[in-house]
Design an enzyme around this catalytic site. Structure first.
Site, mmCIF file in Angstrom:
data_model
loop_
_atom_site.group_PDB
_atom_site.id
_atom_site.type_symbol
_atom_site.label_atom_id
_atom_site.label_comp_id
_atom_site.label_asym_id
_atom_site.label_seq_id
_atom_site.Cartn_x
_atom_site.Cartn_y
_atom_site.Cartn_z
ATOM 1 N N LEU A 78 1.512 5.024 -8.569
ATOM 2 C CA LEU A 78 1.449 4.049 -7.485
ATOM 3 C C LEU A 78 1.066 4.687 -6.249
ATOM 4 O O LEU A 78 1.921 5.793 -5.876
ATOM 5 C CB LEU A 78 2.577 3.175 -7.384
ATOM 6 C CG LEU A 78 2.762 2.129 -8.520
ATOM 7 C CD1 LEU A 78 4.186 1.231 -8.373
ATOM 8 C CD2 LEU A 78 1.799 1.292 -8.725
ATOM 9 N N ASP A 79 0.575 4.275 -5.334
ATOM 10 C CA ASP A 79 0.280 4.850 -3.901
ATOM 11 C C ASP A 79 1.536 4.871 -3.321
ATOM 12 O O ASP A 79 2.396 4.099 -3.507
ATOM 13 C CB ASP A 79 -0.701 4.085 -3.099
ATOM 14 C CG ASP A 79 -1.965 3.895 -3.481
ATOM 15 O OD1 ASP A 79 -2.125 4.897 -4.273
ATOM 16 O OD2 ASP A 79 -2.743 3.121 -3.158
ATOM 17 N N ARG A 80 1.863 5.889 -2.535
ATOM 18 C CA ARG A 80 3.270 5.961 -1.593
ATOM 19 C C ARG A 80 3.748 4.683 -1.160
ATOM 20 O O ARG A 80 4.928 4.286 -1.193
ATOM 21 C CB ARG A 80 2.981 7.262 -0.661
ATOM 22 C CG ARG A 80 4.230 7.491 0.074
ATOM 23 C CD ARG A 80 4.337 8.697 1.084
ATOM 24 N NE ARG A 80 5.439 8.596 1.808
ATOM 25 C CZ ARG A 80 5.467 9.340 2.866
ATOM 26 N NH1 ARG A 80 4.519 10.290 3.173
ATOM 27 N NH2 ARG A 80 6.655 9.656 3.628
ATOM 28 N N ARG A 88 -6.962 -2.145 -2.772
ATOM 29 C CA ARG A 88 -7.147 -1.976 -1.270
ATOM 30 C C ARG A 88 -8.552 -1.959 -1.078
ATOM 31 O O ARG A 88 -8.988 -2.693 0.070
ATOM 32 C CB ARG A 88 -6.386 -0.395 -0.916
ATOM 33 C CG ARG A 88 -5.013 -0.742 -1.085
ATOM 34 C CD ARG A 88 -4.381 0.583 -1.000
ATOM 35 N NE ARG A 88 -4.305 1.202 0.313
ATOM 36 C CZ ARG A 88 -3.794 2.406 0.458
ATOM 37 N NH1 ARG A 88 -3.616 3.166 -0.366
ATOM 38 N NH2 ARG A 88 -3.890 2.759 1.738
#
Length: 324
Positions: free
Chosen positions: A147-149, A254
């Protein structure tokens, strides 16, 4: 010979890959094999060709095969009594965020702002913290996906190589369960039209000079599909949507949200600064993308179904929007 808080493994080592070790990426293998070595060091020795598989150079994404012979160069590693990387507060929070655990798998509700792994200036991430939290299982713990930070929510960590291989097959869509169903919540700018239920746009990944990774909609990119559903509207100002990534590209939700004209709140890379500023003033100091649930078939045929709540900041911000 010892140097500042480190020891040096002074000779070249050769590993032979067994059936049980096959299928994992070479970078992940080295991170486990050279316990404590910085991620930047792992990628440097791979890039320079100091690591060889069957006497040839390989890329970090190379997947090991049974019988592969790996040359590992001398490297500098932390001392066994080096101080722990992760503070007790973070370890306690992660322990409390565990949503599911069995003998082969852990699923955690990853907090926003915590990377999944160290590197790029970060000393640690979720996987390093979990290995510190579970020292007896540290050698086996591996991220199943990422997962993105700044994205929160469901994150799978395998405790066994067999579980990792099984779930990777599910993620590719060629396992017995025919896939992993991942669902996200996102707060986006404006009024998302009910008729827009899919964004089907190819995504191309670019690495900028700074090393930053950017993704754009581009005809030369990889096929990418996200399904969207309206959950709640906040007038014409914002919409809470459910997003299901059918493909699994970097930053997919996103970029697809922005491509549809409805960027996600708090997205510093692909978002709308003014929209994010207003949300931040309402207490929403985070990226409003959350992996709320996942479902996958386990090796024994049982169906894993997990849900993660977004947390207080998310809930408080939505309550503020409901008042207007």
């Amino acid at each position: 010979m010892k140097t500042d808080q480190s020891v040096i493994s002074s000779s070249v080592q050769t590993d032979l890959i067994s059936e049980g070790q096959a299928g994992q990426r070479i970078d992940n293998y080295l991170l486990t094999r050279l316990k404590g070595a910085p991620r930047t060091l792992i990628y440097r020795i791979l890039r320079k060709g100091e690591v060889r598989v069957n006497k040839g150079r390989i890329k970090p994404e190379y997947r090991l095969k049974a019988g592969d012979s790996i040359r590992i160069p001398p490297v500098r590693l932390p001392e066994a009594d080096a101080p722990a990387l992760v503070g007790q507060g973070i370890l306690n929070a992660l322990e409390q965020s565990i949503l599911y655990e069995d003998k082969g798998l852990i699923v955690v509700n990853k907090p926003a702002g915590l990377a999944v792994h160290g590197g790029s200036g970060l000393n640690f991430g979720v996987i390093e913290a979990m290995r510190q939290l579970r020292p007896s299982e540290a050698q086996q713990l591996e991220l199943v996906h990422r997962l993105d930070r700044d994205t929160s929510g469901c994150l799978m960590i395998a405790k066994k190589r067999s579980m990792l291989r099984h779930l990777h097959a599910e993620l590719r869509g060629d396992g017995p369960g025919k896939g992993v169903d991942k669902c996200y919540l996102a707060l986006v700018r404006g009024r998302w039209p009910s008729q827009v239920k899919k964004v089907h746009a190819p995504l191309l990944k670019n690495n900028l000079r700074s090393g930053e990774r950017m993704v754009e909609v581009n005809p030369e990119g990889k096929e990418s599909l996200t399904e969207f559903r309206v959950v709640q509207r906040f007038g014409d100002f914002a919409t809470l949507v459910e997003a299901r990534p059918i493909t699994g590209r970097t930053h997919q939700i996103r970029v697809h949200a922005r491509h549809a004209g409805h960027p996600i709140a708090g997205d510093a890379k692909y978002g709308d600064d003014e929209f994010s500023r207003v949300i931040r003033e309402k207490g929403g100091k985070r990226l409003f993308l959350h992996a709320v649930s996942l479902s996958a078939q386990l090796p024994d045929g049982e169906r894993l179904q997990v849900r993660a709540e977004p947390g207080n900041v998310w809930d408080m911000t939505l309550r503020q929007l409901e008042k207007e």
